[in-house]
Scaffold this motif. Structure first.
Motif, PDB file in Angstrom:
ATOM      1  N   GLY A 282       0.836  -1.201   0.000  1.00  0.00           N
ATOM      2  CA  GLY A 282       0.000   0.000   0.000  1.00  0.00           C
ATOM      3  C   GLY A 282       0.868   1.246   0.000  1.00  0.00           C
ATOM      4  N   SER A 283       0.266   2.357   0.340  1.00  0.00           N
ATOM      5  CA  SER A 283       0.990   3.617   0.389  1.00  0.00           C
ATOM      6  C   SER A 283       0.276   4.577   1.330  1.00  0.00           C
ATOM      7  N   PHE A 284       0.996   5.605   1.739  1.00  0.00           N
ATOM      8  CA  PHE A 284       0.378   6.675   2.519  1.00  0.00           C
ATOM      9  C   PHE A 284       0.959   8.005   2.064  1.00  0.00           C
ATOM     10  N   THR A 285       0.188   9.062   2.229  1.00  0.00           N
ATOM     11  CA  THR A 285       0.628  10.403   1.857  1.00  0.00           C
ATOM     12  C   THR A 285       0.531  11.325   3.064  1.00  0.00           C
ATOM     13  N   CYS A 286       1.439  12.281   3.123  1.00  0.00           N
ATOM     14  CA  CYS A 286       1.420  13.304   4.170  1.00  0.00           C
ATOM     15  C   CYS A 286       2.203  14.511   3.668  1.00  0.00           C
ATOM     16  N   TYR A 287       2.043  15.639   4.325  1.00  0.00           N
ATOM     17  CA  TYR A 287       2.782  16.839   3.937  1.00  0.00           C
ATOM     18  C   TYR A 287       4.257  16.693   4.302  1.00  0.00           C
ATOM     19  N   LEU A 288       5.101  17.349   3.544  1.00  0.00           N
ATOM     20  CA  LEU A 288       6.536  17.386   3.840  1.00  0.00           C
ATOM     21  C   LEU A 288       6.750  18.337   5.013  1.00  0.00           C
ATOM     22  N   ASP A 289       7.154  17.784   6.143  1.00  0.00           N
ATOM     23  CA  ASP A 289       7.278  18.541   7.393  1.00  0.00           C
ATOM     24  C   ASP A 289       8.705  18.377   7.901  1.00  0.00           C
ATOM     25  N   ASN A 290       9.400  19.503   8.142  1.00  0.00           N
ATOM     26  CA  ASN A 290      10.809  19.457   8.515  1.00  0.00           C
ATOM     27  C   ASN A 290      11.034  19.526  10.021  1.00  0.00           C
ATOM     28  N   ASP A 291       9.998  19.357  10.812  1.00  0.00           N
ATOM     29  CA  ASP A 291      10.178  19.302  12.260  1.00  0.00           C
ATOM     30  C   ASP A 291      10.828  17.971  12.629  1.00  0.00           C
ATOM     31  N   THR A 292      11.279  17.856  13.887  1.00  0.00           N
ATOM     32  CA  THR A 292      11.995  16.665  14.323  1.00  0.00           C
ATOM     33  C   THR A 292      11.125  15.417  14.222  1.00  0.00           C
ATOM     34  N   ASP A 293      11.691  14.352  13.595  1.00  0.00           N
ATOM     35  CA  ASP A 293      11.038  13.047  13.445  1.00  0.00           C
ATOM     36  C   ASP A 293       9.723  13.118  12.684  1.00  0.00           C
ATOM     37  N   ARG A 294       9.644  14.086  11.794  1.00  0.00           N
ATOM     38  CA  ARG A 294       8.469  14.159  10.932  1.00  0.00           C
ATOM     39  C   ARG A 294       8.835  13.639   9.534  1.00  0.00           C
ATOM     40  N   SER A 295       8.042  13.961   8.548  1.00  0.00           N
ATOM     41  CA  SER A 295       8.173  13.315   7.249  1.00  0.00           C
ATOM     42  C   SER A 295       9.503  13.608   6.555  1.00  0.00           C
ATOM     43  N   ALA A 296      10.049  14.811   6.715  1.00  0.00           N
ATOM     44  CA  ALA A 296      11.333  15.125   6.086  1.00  0.00           C
ATOM     45  C   ALA A 296      12.438  14.246   6.661  1.00  0.00           C
ATOM     46  N   ASP A 297      12.395  13.978   7.967  1.00  0.00           N
ATOM     47  CA  ASP A 297      13.372  13.076   8.571  1.00  0.00           C
ATOM     48  C   ASP A 297      13.219  11.653   8.047  1.00  0.00           C
ATOM     49  N   LEU A 298      11.986  11.216   7.815  1.00  0.00           N
ATOM     50  CA  LEU A 298      11.770   9.885   7.258  1.00  0.00           C
ATOM     51  C   LEU A 298      12.398   9.779   5.871  1.00  0.00           C
ATOM     52  N   VAL A 299      12.196  10.799   5.038  1.00  0.00           N
ATOM     53  CA  VAL A 299      12.801  10.796   3.702  1.00  0.00           C
ATOM     54  C   VAL A 299      14.325  10.745   3.814  1.00  0.00           C
ATOM     55  N   TYR A 300      14.870  11.568   4.683  1.00  0.00           N
ATOM     56  CA  TYR A 300      16.330  11.613   4.853  1.00  0.00           C
ATOM     57  C   TYR A 300      16.868  10.263   5.303  1.00  0.00           C
ATOM     58  N   ASP A 301      16.231   9.668   6.301  1.00  0.00           N
ATOM     59  CA  ASP A 301      16.728   8.396   6.842  1.00  0.00           C
ATOM     60  C   ASP A 301      16.648   7.274   5.809  1.00  0.00           C
ATOM     61  N   LEU A 302      15.586   7.243   5.019  1.00  0.00           N
ATOM     62  CA  LEU A 302      15.466   6.192   4.006  1.00  0.00           C
ATOM     63  C   LEU A 302      16.470   6.397   2.877  1.00  0.00           C
ATOM     64  N   LEU A 303      16.725   7.643   2.511  1.00  0.00           N
ATOM     65  CA  LEU A 303      17.709   7.914   1.471  1.00  0.00           C
ATOM     66  C   LEU A 303      19.111   7.499   1.904  1.00  0.00           C
ATOM     67  N   ASN A 304      19.393   7.594   3.186  1.00  0.00           N
ATOM     68  CA  ASN A 304      20.742   7.306   3.693  1.00  0.00           C
ATOM     69  C   ASN A 304      20.901   5.906   4.258  1.00  0.00           C
ATOM     70  N   ALA A 305      19.860   5.086   4.178  1.00  0.00           N
ATOM     71  CA  ALA A 305      19.950   3.706   4.686  1.00  0.00           C
ATOM     72  C   ALA A 305      20.528   2.804   3.602  1.00  0.00           C
ATOM     73  N   THR A 306      21.752   3.112   3.165  1.00  0.00           N
ATOM     74  CA  THR A 306      22.346   2.408   2.032  1.00  0.00           C
ATOM     75  C   THR A 306      22.916   1.043   2.393  1.00  0.00           C
ATOM     76  N   THR A 307      23.004   0.731   3.680  1.00  0.00           N
ATOM     77  CA  THR A 307      23.519  -0.581   4.088  1.00  0.00           C
ATOM     78  C   THR A 307      22.407  -1.498   4.578  1.00  0.00           C
ATOM     79  N   ILE A 308      21.161  -1.037   4.539  1.00  0.00           N
ATOM     80  CA  ILE A 308      20.022  -1.852   4.999  1.00  0.00           C
ATOM     81  C   ILE A 308      19.211  -2.254   3.778  1.00  0.00           C
ATOM     82  N   VAL A 309      19.321  -3.534   3.370  1.00  0.00           N
ATOM     83  CA  VAL A 309      18.663  -3.975   2.148  1.00  0.00           C
ATOM     84  C   VAL A 309      17.165  -4.216   2.356  1.00  0.00           C
TER      85      VAL A 309
END
Length: 375
Positions: A282-309
């Motif tokens: 499935g999927s979910f949508t939300c606004y891009l939010d740059n507060d701590t542990d919000r959606s912008a952090d999720l994008v950042y963490d997934l982009l940088n999880a290059t060692t987790i397959v």
């Protein structure tokens, strides 16, 4: 000459399973059909001395395709005296491999998989109605019949009854748009579609929830939905993300196929089904939010999880919210794998994140549990 037409808004749908009938209140997008597979033979030859050439063709019906049906229902939990139920609970039971039904089961294990040591797939108790896939690792499921009652539009007309025999459910899809009521779209296949005489449906063989079908207090409002997203793999040291949704969807597929012989000279019919791989995504949508542990952090963490397959998140969709005074349904995925979200550029920038619910081991059945809470 008198005529009797049939109006789609008057159609009623029933599920027949384990010698019982359930009325299924459906929305206006229902359908049922069965097609055929045809082989066409043509000839191709050069012209004779008079410039003539045969150009005809022949067609042969090889086989009947599996019958197909679909309809949508609202998610409608309720409490019957003390135990939690849902108007559409029989559909979930059949979707996860139920083979037996026992309404009088004191422990609440009302649907099981029919094994010599039965595995409960639907449990109703004073806490919730719980649906799981524990009995779904089977090649074939217990099938059922779907009945469509098409009433005549005049008193002098005759009702029509169509029956999809040997049915299995292929897919259940849930979309929770911002303003809507929680709706589940069901689709399935069956061995045959036939016109039949009216079945005997009476108080003795019917699991009636007429009062709940007519009730307006058991609908779930999507706008109250909340998402809990907690990483299990080492992707965010801060713990859970705080995401406020603008929409989402969950799609669950059994991927059945029907086996049909290929004998010449007769119209072959489907023999029965076999189950394919089970998928939950499935999927979910939300606004891009740059507060701590919000959606912008999720994008950042997934982009940088290059060692987790295969990343792992404990994800809970609490559709309808968390307030005990409102009906709600929870979709619990303990091993969700998230793809990197995509950005949707609009007046307010948002993200869309696709997920896949996975079992803890490839042979397990714990990718999803569903809990209904009535009021």
């Amino acid at each position: 000459m008198a005529q009797s037409l049939h109006l789609s808004r008057e159609v009623k749908v029933y599920v027949e399973f384990d010698s019982k009938f359930w009325e299924i209140p459906v929305l206006g997008d229902y359908s049922f059909s069965q097609g055929t597979n045809i082989t066409e033979v043509t000839v191709a030859e050069m012209a004779d001395s008079s410039n003539a050439s045969r150009r005809g063709r022949r067609a042969f019906t090889d086989s009947v395709s599996p019958a197909e049906f679909s309809f949508s229902t609202y998610a409608r939990p309720y409490v019957d005296t003390t135990k939690h139920h849902a108007v559409e609970e029989v559909l979930w039971a059949l979707f996860v491999g139920a083979a037996n039904y026992d309404a009088a089961e004191a422990s609440g294990n009302i649907f099981d998989d029919g094994a010599s040591t039965p595995v409960t797939v639907v449990n109703s108790d004073t806490s919730n109605l719980s649906i799981n896939f524990d009995g779904s690792n089977k090649l074939t499921f217990g099938d059922f019949n779907v009945w469509y009652n098409v009433p005549a539009s005049s008193e002098s007309g005759t009702d029509l009854w169509y029956k999809v025999s040997g049915a299995v459910l292929s897919e259940a899809s849930l979309d929770f748009d911002l303003e809507g009521i929680t709706t589940i779209s069901w689709s399935g296949q069956g061995s045959s579609l036939t016109e039949e005489n009216a079945p005997t449906i009476n108080d003795a063989n019917t699991e009636s929830v007429t009062d709940q079908i007519n009730s307006t207090s058991n609908f779930i409002r999507n706008r109250l939905t909340q998402l809990e997203l907690t990483p299990v793999s080492d992707i965010n040291e801060q713990g859970a993300y705080t995401l406020v949704l603008t929409g989402g969807s969950i799609n669950i597929s059994n991927n059945p196929t029907f086996v049909t012989p290929e004998s010449l000279g007769i119209v072959n019919k489907p023999l029965g089904h076999v189950m394919g791989g089970r998928t939950v995504s499935g999927s979910f949508t939300c606004y891009l939010d740059n507060d701590t542990d919000r959606s912008a952090d999720l994008v950042y963490d997934l982009l940088n999880a290059t060692t987790i397959v295969t990343n792992q998140f404990d994800m809970k969709f609490k559709v309808g919210g968390t307030t005990a005074s409102t009906p709600r349904v929870y979709f619990n995925m303990a091993n969700a794998h998230l793809e990197v979200p995509s950005h949707n550029i609009d007046d307010v920038i948002s993200i869309e994140c696709t997920f896949h619910a996975l079992p803890s081991d490839i042979s397990d059945t714990d990718e999803l549990t569903i809990d209904y809470y009535g009021v």
